[in-house]
Design an enzyme around this catalytic site. Structure first.
Site, PDB file in Angstrom:
ATOM      1  N   ARG A  20       0.865  -1.182   0.000  1.00 47.41           N
ATOM      2  CA  ARG A  20       0.000   0.000   0.000  1.00 47.41           C
ATOM      3  C   ARG A  20       0.901   1.232   0.000  1.00 47.41           C
ATOM      4  NH1 ARG A  20       1.983   1.548   3.910  1.00 47.41           N
ATOM      5  NH2 ARG A  20       0.776   3.438   3.796  1.00 47.41           N
ATOM      6  N   ARG A  67      -7.011   0.046  -7.249  1.00 47.65           N
ATOM      7  CA  ARG A  67      -7.217   1.125  -6.263  1.00 47.65           C
ATOM      8  C   ARG A  67      -7.276   2.448  -7.032  1.00 47.65           C
ATOM      9  NH1 ARG A  67      -4.134   1.159  -0.791  1.00 47.65           N
ATOM     10  NH2 ARG A  67      -6.026   2.308  -0.268  1.00 47.65           N
ATOM     11  N   GLN A 111      -2.695   2.586   9.809  1.00 49.14           N
ATOM     12  CA  GLN A 111      -1.344   2.606   9.226  1.00 49.14           C
ATOM     13  C   GLN A 111      -0.337   3.264  10.162  1.00 49.14           C
ATOM     14  OE1 GLN A 111      -4.131   3.351   7.552  1.00 49.14           O
ATOM     15  NE2 GLN A 111      -4.006   2.823   5.395  1.00 49.14           N
ATOM     16  N   ASP A 161      -1.462  10.949  -2.026  1.00 50.46           N
ATOM     17  CA  ASP A 161      -1.733   9.884  -3.002  1.00 50.46           C
ATOM     18  C   ASP A 161      -1.999  10.449  -4.393  1.00 50.46           C
ATOM     19  OD1 ASP A 161      -2.736   9.054  -0.148  1.00 50.46           O
ATOM     20  OD2 ASP A 161      -2.122   7.236  -1.203  1.00 50.46           O
TER      21      ASP A 161
HETATM   22  O1  MRU Z   1      -4.608   3.284   1.918  1.00 50.80           O
HETATM   23  P1  MRU Z   1      -3.118   3.414   1.858  1.00 50.80           P
HETATM   24  O2  MRU Z   1      -2.426   2.908   3.071  1.00 50.80           O
HETATM   25  O3  MRU Z   1      -2.529   2.873   0.576  1.00 50.80           O
HETATM   26  O4  MRU Z   1      -2.964   4.966   1.821  1.00 50.80           O
HETATM   27  C1  MRU Z   1      -1.831   5.565   1.413  1.00 50.80           C
HETATM   28  C2  MRU Z   1      -1.198   6.210   2.533  1.00 50.80           C
HETATM   29  O5  MRU Z   1      -0.488   5.566   3.267  1.00 50.80           O
HETATM   30  C3  MRU Z   1      -1.376   7.616   2.801  1.00 50.80           C
HETATM   31  O6  MRU Z   1      -2.423   8.264   2.290  1.00 50.80           O
HETATM   32  C4  MRU Z   1      -0.053   8.291   2.732  1.00 50.80           C
HETATM   33  O7  MRU Z   1      -0.072   9.300   3.631  1.00 50.80           O
HETATM   34  C5  MRU Z   1       0.323   8.775   1.368  1.00 50.80           C
HETATM   35  S1  MRU Z   1       0.894   7.520   0.361  1.00 50.80           S
HETATM   36  C6  MRU Z   1       2.513   7.897   0.249  1.00 50.80           C
END
Ligand code: MRU
Length: 368
Positions: A54, A94, A207, A248
């Protein structure tokens, strides 16, 4: 970065057999360190969709290797159509992180129909490795640029620890190495600048509680885990010197989609005049869009992530328990959008910029 003192990346091809791609299965952290082998594009899709891997950068790098695995089984005639189908399957896994489509399209764009099958396959592998190496290198550079901001705060505090709040995991586990939000922290720590990290637990997938704490502990960085709603209180009491988060997807005007709850942290930071930085490699920019709220697709995930929780029981077994009444209705948005006006600066591999189109294009003139 390190696991029990041994350097690791989050994804790497097997040295002896490049039909095998190794990942750290993040669903088991921090309690178990499990390496999973991926051999097919369908296994790669599962690993991304179900969050064995992820984080924006790592999703992109994994998809890059997914295209390599697809190329290994693509037939000579119909190679391009086969690869386009694999690309569509990967992109569906995703929706929010832009690195995913970016990596897949980079692979598609490099296919030369006139190459032999062997040459096409070699190229897909080389590009997957290049995407992973570039992700690591860009994050390293983010660390160098961001470290200067932390160093300046440390100077103003006469060397007292700089308190940095982060949300979710934009650490090395979310990339191939170093991380985006954590890279400046690791770089400052390595240089002997005193830092302390407030780690938001980051409901519902946790996370922060599971991954960011684990990473920081492995690197020996001082940190404290806090409940998601604590950050505003800490800021009101002068206990946060800066916020650094990842992203993201970032628009060309500087709006940022990041893990759900980031927006509330940005509002609290704005109200308390705490600098709010977002760290990203350029693969996270979506150059085609300007308005984050209107144009960034926000992933919705299973309500079970809210109603249930997973952890170690007293017998040291990983267990899932329910925490709300059965059949409770849920709504589980994975991300929210922080408007550019709440962001002090973006830190990328090319330097620090304000979150507005002109300044972003100052560092990325090729996107004009
Ligand atoms: O749902 P995830 O764990 O894939 O989400 C991504 C993230 O960990 C965060 O949004 C993060 O802060 C940015 S991704 C580098």
């Amino acid at each position: 970065m390190h696991v029990s003192g041994t350097p690791y990346r989050t994804i790497w091809p097997s040295v002896t057999d490049k039909t095998v791609i190794n990942i750290i299965d993040q669903r088991h952290l921090p309690h178990r360190f499990v390496i999973e082998e991926l051999r097919t594009v369908s296994e790669v899709c599962t690993a991304i969709r179900e969050m064995h891997v992820r984080g924006a950068g790592l999703i992109g790098a994994t998809a890059g290797f997914g295209m390599h695995l697809a190329a290994l089984t693509a037939p000579e005639s119909g190679f391009v159509a086969f690869m386009q189908m694999a690309a569509a399957d990967l992109i569906k896994t995703r929706p929010t992180a832009s690195n995913l489509a970016w990596a897949v399209n980079r692979q598609l764009g490099a296919i030369e129909p006139k190459d032999t099958l062997a040459a096409k396959r070699l190229k897909a592998f080389a590009i997957a490795c290049a995407i992973a190496d570039e992700d690591a290198e860009f994050c390293r550079r983010i660390g160098e640029h961001g470290k200067k901001i932390i160093a300046e705060l440390s100077r103003r505090k006469n060397g007292a620890p700089v308190n940095i709040l982060t949300h979710c995991n934009a650490g090395w586990l979310a990339f191939v190495d170093y991380g985006s939000a954590t890279a400046p922290i690791y770089a400052a720590h390595t240089e002997g600048i005193k830092v302390h990290v407030w780690v938001d637990e980051t409901r519902p997938w946790l996370q922060g509680a599971k991954l960011t704490t684990w990473e920081l502990k492995e690197e020996g960085v001082a940190h404290t885990l806090i409940a998601d709603n604590t950050g505003g209180h800490l800021m009101q009491h002068g206990l946060v010197d800066m916020v650094i988060v990842g992203t993201d997807r970032t628009t060309r005007c500087g709006d940022v989609a990041n893990k759900i709850g980031t927006y509330l942290k940005a509002l609290a930071a704005h109200d308390n005049r705490v600098p709010f930085y977002v760290a990203l490699p350029s693969s996270t920019f979506d150059w085609a869009i300007r308005d984050g709220l209107a144009e960034i697709p926000i992933e919705q995930r299973s309500g079970e992530e809210i109603t249930h929780i997973r952890g170690l029981n007293k017998s040291d077994e990983l267990t899932t328990i329910i925490i709300s009444p059965p059949d409770t209705p849920t709504l589980n948005y994975g991300f929210d959008v922080t408007p550019a006006r709440l962001i002090t600066g973006l830190i990328s591999e090319r330097g620090v910029m304000t979150a507005d189109e002109n300044d972003i294009l100052r560092l990325y003139p090729e996107q004009r």
